[in-house]
Design a protein around this motif. Structure first.
Motif, PDB file in Angstrom:
ATOM      1  N   LEU A  65      48.072  54.542  90.979  1.00  9.75           N
ATOM      2  CA  LEU A  65      48.961  55.585  90.469  1.00  9.75           C
ATOM      3  C   LEU A  65      48.640  55.974  89.027  1.00  9.75           C
ATOM      4  O   LEU A  65      48.787  57.127  88.639  1.00  9.75           O
ATOM      5  CB  LEU A  65      50.422  55.117  90.547  1.00  9.75           C
ATOM      6  CG  LEU A  65      51.050  55.066  91.937  1.00  9.75           C
ATOM      7  CD1 LEU A  65      52.414  54.402  91.872  1.00  9.75           C
ATOM      8  CD2 LEU A  65      51.177  56.473  92.528  1.00  9.75           C
ATOM      9  N   ASP A  66      48.188  55.007  88.249  1.00  2.92           N
ATOM     10  CA  ASP A  66      48.031  55.271  86.811  1.00  2.92           C
ATOM     11  C   ASP A  66      46.958  54.358  86.232  1.00  2.92           C
ATOM     12  O   ASP A  66      47.218  53.535  85.378  1.00  2.92           O
ATOM     13  CB  ASP A  66      49.372  55.044  86.106  1.00  2.92           C
ATOM     14  CG  ASP A  66      49.335  55.439  84.631  1.00  2.92           C
ATOM     15  OD1 ASP A  66      48.453  56.221  84.254  1.00  2.92           O
ATOM     16  OD2 ASP A  66      50.192  54.949  83.875  1.00  2.92           O
ATOM     17  N   TYR A  67      45.714  54.534  86.703  1.00  2.00           N
ATOM     18  CA  TYR A  67      44.664  53.590  86.306  1.00  2.00           C
ATOM     19  C   TYR A  67      44.320  53.608  84.821  1.00  2.00           C
ATOM     20  O   TYR A  67      43.996  52.562  84.260  1.00  2.00           O
ATOM     21  CB  TYR A  67      43.403  53.779  87.161  1.00  2.00           C
ATOM     22  CG  TYR A  67      42.793  55.143  87.147  1.00  2.00           C
ATOM     23  CD1 TYR A  67      41.881  55.517  86.170  1.00  2.00           C
ATOM     24  CD2 TYR A  67      43.111  56.070  88.137  1.00  2.00           C
ATOM     25  CE1 TYR A  67      41.318  56.774  86.164  1.00  2.00           C
ATOM     26  CE2 TYR A  67      42.548  57.326  88.126  1.00  2.00           C
ATOM     27  CZ  TYR A  67      41.651  57.684  87.152  1.00  2.00           C
ATOM     28  OH  TYR A  67      41.100  58.927  87.142  1.00  2.00           O
ATOM     29  N   PRO A  68      44.385  54.759  84.095  1.00  2.00           N
ATOM     30  CA  PRO A  68      44.064  54.666  82.661  1.00  2.00           C
ATOM     31  C   PRO A  68      45.058  53.791  81.890  1.00  2.00           C
ATOM     32  O   PRO A  68      44.676  52.997  81.040  1.00  2.00           O
ATOM     33  CB  PRO A  68      44.134  56.124  82.184  1.00  2.00           C
ATOM     34  CG  PRO A  68      43.976  56.951  83.418  1.00  2.00           C
ATOM     35  CD  PRO A  68      44.652  56.156  84.485  1.00  2.00           C
ATOM     36  N   ASN A  69      46.334  53.936  82.229  1.00  2.00           N
ATOM     37  CA  ASN A  69      47.360  53.155  81.544  1.00  2.00           C
ATOM     38  C   ASN A  69      47.345  51.698  81.997  1.00  2.00           C
ATOM     39  O   ASN A  69      47.691  50.796  81.241  1.00  2.00           O
ATOM     40  CB  ASN A  69      48.741  53.766  81.803  1.00  2.00           C
ATOM     41  CG  ASN A  69      49.793  53.234  80.857  1.00  2.00           C
ATOM     42  OD1 ASN A  69      49.550  53.111  79.662  1.00  2.00           O
ATOM     43  ND2 ASN A  69      50.957  52.910  81.376  1.00  2.00           N
ATOM     44  N   ALA A  70      46.899  51.472  83.242  1.00  2.00           N
ATOM     45  CA  ALA A  70      46.881  50.114  83.780  1.00  2.00           C
ATOM     46  C   ALA A  70      45.942  49.214  82.987  1.00  2.00           C
ATOM     47  O   ALA A  70      46.196  48.017  82.825  1.00  2.00           O
ATOM     48  CB  ALA A  70      46.447  50.140  85.244  1.00  2.00           C
ATOM     49  N   ARG A  71      44.860  49.792  82.482  1.00  2.00           N
ATOM     50  CA  ARG A  71      43.825  48.973  81.846  1.00  2.00           C
ATOM     51  C   ARG A  71      44.375  48.122  80.702  1.00  2.00           C
ATOM     52  O   ARG A  71      43.991  46.972  80.533  1.00  2.00           O
ATOM     53  CB  ARG A  71      42.696  49.870  81.345  1.00  2.00           C
ATOM     54  CG  ARG A  71      41.480  49.087  80.853  1.00  2.00           C
ATOM     55  CD  ARG A  71      40.370  50.042  80.430  1.00  2.00           C
ATOM     56  NE  ARG A  71      39.994  50.896  81.533  1.00  2.00           N
ATOM     57  CZ  ARG A  71      39.748  52.204  81.427  1.00  2.00           C
ATOM     58  NH1 ARG A  71      39.833  52.807  80.259  1.00  2.00           N
ATOM     59  NH2 ARG A  71      39.410  52.903  82.481  1.00  2.00           N
ATOM     60  N   LYS A  72      45.272  48.698  79.907  1.00  2.00           N
ATOM     61  CA  LYS A  72      45.762  47.958  78.737  1.00  2.00           C
ATOM     62  C   LYS A  72      46.502  46.689  79.146  1.00  2.00           C
ATOM     63  O   LYS A  72      46.468  45.692  78.426  1.00  2.00           O
ATOM     64  CB  LYS A  72      46.657  48.843  77.871  1.00  2.00           C
ATOM     65  CG  LYS A  72      47.999  49.203  78.471  1.00  2.00           C
ATOM     66  CD  LYS A  72      48.801  50.080  77.514  1.00  2.00           C
ATOM     67  CE  LYS A  72      50.174  50.411  78.092  1.00  2.00           C
ATOM     68  NZ  LYS A  72      50.948  51.279  77.184  1.00  2.00           N
ATOM     69  N   TYR A 123      38.871  41.724  87.208  1.00  2.00           N
ATOM     70  CA  TYR A 123      38.599  42.533  88.408  1.00  2.00           C
ATOM     71  C   TYR A 123      39.309  43.881  88.341  1.00  2.00           C
ATOM     72  O   TYR A 123      38.720  44.925  88.611  1.00  2.00           O
ATOM     73  CB  TYR A 123      39.037  41.758  89.649  1.00  2.00           C
ATOM     74  CG  TYR A 123      38.908  42.533  90.943  1.00  2.00           C
ATOM     75  CD1 TYR A 123      37.688  42.612  91.603  1.00  2.00           C
ATOM     76  CD2 TYR A 123      40.014  43.171  91.502  1.00  2.00           C
ATOM     77  CE1 TYR A 123      37.570  43.322  92.797  1.00  2.00           C
ATOM     78  CE2 TYR A 123      39.904  43.874  92.688  1.00  2.00           C
ATOM     79  CZ  TYR A 123      38.690  43.950  93.330  1.00  2.00           C
ATOM     80  OH  TYR A 123      38.570  44.659  94.503  1.00  2.00           O
ATOM     81  N   HIS A 124      40.583  43.854  87.939  1.00  2.00           N
ATOM     82  CA  HIS A 124      41.345  45.101  87.900  1.00  2.00           C
ATOM     83  C   HIS A 124      40.903  46.018  86.766  1.00  2.00           C
ATOM     84  O   HIS A 124      41.032  47.246  86.867  1.00  2.00           O
ATOM     85  CB  HIS A 124      42.848  44.800  87.821  1.00  2.00           C
ATOM     86  CG  HIS A 124      43.434  44.400  89.143  1.00  2.00           C
ATOM     87  ND1 HIS A 124      43.746  43.106  89.440  1.00  2.00           N
ATOM     88  CD2 HIS A 124      43.716  45.127  90.249  1.00  2.00           C
ATOM     89  CE1 HIS A 124      44.218  43.046  90.674  1.00  2.00           C
ATOM     90  NE2 HIS A 124      44.206  44.255  91.186  1.00  2.00           N
ATOM     91  N   VAL A 125      40.390  45.448  85.676  1.00  2.00           N
ATOM     92  CA  VAL A 125      39.781  46.297  84.643  1.00  2.00           C
ATOM     93  C   VAL A 125      38.599  47.046  85.263  1.00  2.00           C
ATOM     94  O   VAL A 125      38.410  48.252  85.049  1.00  2.00           O
ATOM     95  CB  VAL A 125      39.318  45.472  83.424  1.00  2.00           C
ATOM     96  CG1 VAL A 125      38.519  46.352  82.454  1.00  2.00           C
ATOM     97  CG2 VAL A 125      40.520  44.873  82.701  1.00  2.00           C
ATOM     98  N   GLY A 126      37.798  46.322  86.061  1.00  2.00           N
ATOM     99  CA  GLY A 126      36.684  46.963  86.765  1.00  2.00           C
ATOM    100  C   GLY A 126      37.145  48.076  87.678  1.00  2.00           C
ATOM    101  O   GLY A 126      36.525  49.152  87.738  1.00  2.00           O
ATOM    102  N   VAL A 127      38.248  47.842  88.382  1.00  2.00           N
ATOM    103  CA  VAL A 127      38.792  48.875  89.276  1.00  2.00           C
ATOM    104  C   VAL A 127      39.154  50.142  88.501  1.00  2.00           C
ATOM    105  O   VAL A 127      38.863  51.258  88.937  1.00  2.00           O
ATOM    106  CB  VAL A 127      40.024  48.341  90.034  1.00  2.00           C
ATOM    107  CG1 VAL A 127      40.712  49.474  90.804  1.00  2.00           C
ATOM    108  CG2 VAL A 127      39.625  47.226  90.983  1.00  2.00           C
TER     109      VAL A 127
END
Length: 282
Positions: free
Chosen positions: A193-200, A214-218
């Motif tokens: 839903l919001d991968y740019p914001n998820a990274r932080k 792993y999720h940073v990679g995603v």
């Protein structure tokens, strides 16, 4: 004359000395003094606190609070908060905060959260530099105070309201509770839903947790930044995340959509990577 400032100061000194040696004698002095010097209520409330006499503790704490003794204002708010008398706690925390008590404002936000006045709590937390909504910060409070059921309720409310932070909060809490399958399911939805914001959120633990790496990679893969995605999948794989191997095979020959020439956008990416690497090196 008892009311003369000099005599009162002398009596306060004598009362304090006696209180340290014999609290019973000190208490008698403070009871005579409190009419003239409201700060004597500090010692009286302390005396009854040690005796576990809640009736008299409340009486003398309130006496001092009503006469603007700052410590008594704050302590009365704490007392009512512990008794779950939230409207009274709110009133006295607000008064203490207005007078500059350093802890009162944060505790006022917590009371607002317990009262479900999330917008009021959010104003205070944002003023204090905390990110996230009122619900999010309150959920974290419940989570860290061994009340996961209440935290879960708030995270789910956030999800229903369309607040993506609810996915990250709930997923990370499930992970801590060893509900790994549920955690991965929830976090995956949040990333999509919001991968740019998820990274932080994932970067916080990416240097030591395979799932986070792993999720940073995603998030990078979803941006079609395969160079960064491969780096993070490789890191996750080195920490035992077997799912990363499948992702690495899938994107092995894919090229980034952004041409890598030295642009301002490229500099920003380089700076971001440098910060990440610097964090990992400590």
């Amino acid at each position: 004359m008892l009311g003369s400032p000099c005599l009162l100061e002398n009596m306060m000194s004598v009362a304090k000395l006696n209180y340290d040696v014999n609290p019973e004698i000190g208490k008698m002095y403070f009871e005579k003094l409190v009419k003239y010097k409201p700060e004597a209520s500090i010692y009286l409330s302390d005396y009854y606190y040690e005796k576990k006499d809640e009736v008299n503790y409340e009486k003398w704490t309130k006496y001092g609070a009503e006469r603007d003794v700052l410590d008594m204002i704050y302590n009365l708010a704490v007392f009512y908060n512990e008794k779950n008398k939230l409207s009274e706690a709110e009133y006295w925390y607000q008064k203490a905060a207005n007078k500059g008590h350093r802890d009162a404002e944060y505790n006022l936000a917590l009371v607002y959260g317990k009262e479900e006045k999330y917008s009021e709590a959010e104003k205070i937390w944002h003023k204090q530099g905390r990110d996230g909504s009122g619900r999010y910060n309150m959920a974290i409070y419940y989570e860290t105070h061994n009340q996961p059921y209440k935290a879960e309720q708030l995270y789910k409310e956030m999800i229903k309201m369309g607040d993506v932070d609810g996915y990250y909060g709930l997923g990370n809490m499930y992970r801590k509770l060893k509900k790994i399958d549920e955690a991965e399911k929830i976090l995956k939805i949040g990333v999509e839903l919001d991968y740019p914001n998820a990274r932080k959120y994932f970067l916080i633990n990416a240097s030591k947790q395979a799932n986070s790496a792993y999720h940073v990679g995603v998030t990078y893969e979803m941006e079609e930044n395969y160079t960064e995605a491969r780096k993070w999948y490789q890191k996750a794989l080195s920490m035992g995340m077997s799912e990363s191997e499948e992702r690495l095979k899938e994107i092995r020959n894919k090229k980034d959509k952004i041409k890598y020439k030295y642009t301002e956008g490229d500099k920003i990416r380089e700076d971001e990577s440098s910060k990440i690497q610097g964090t990992e090196s400590h």
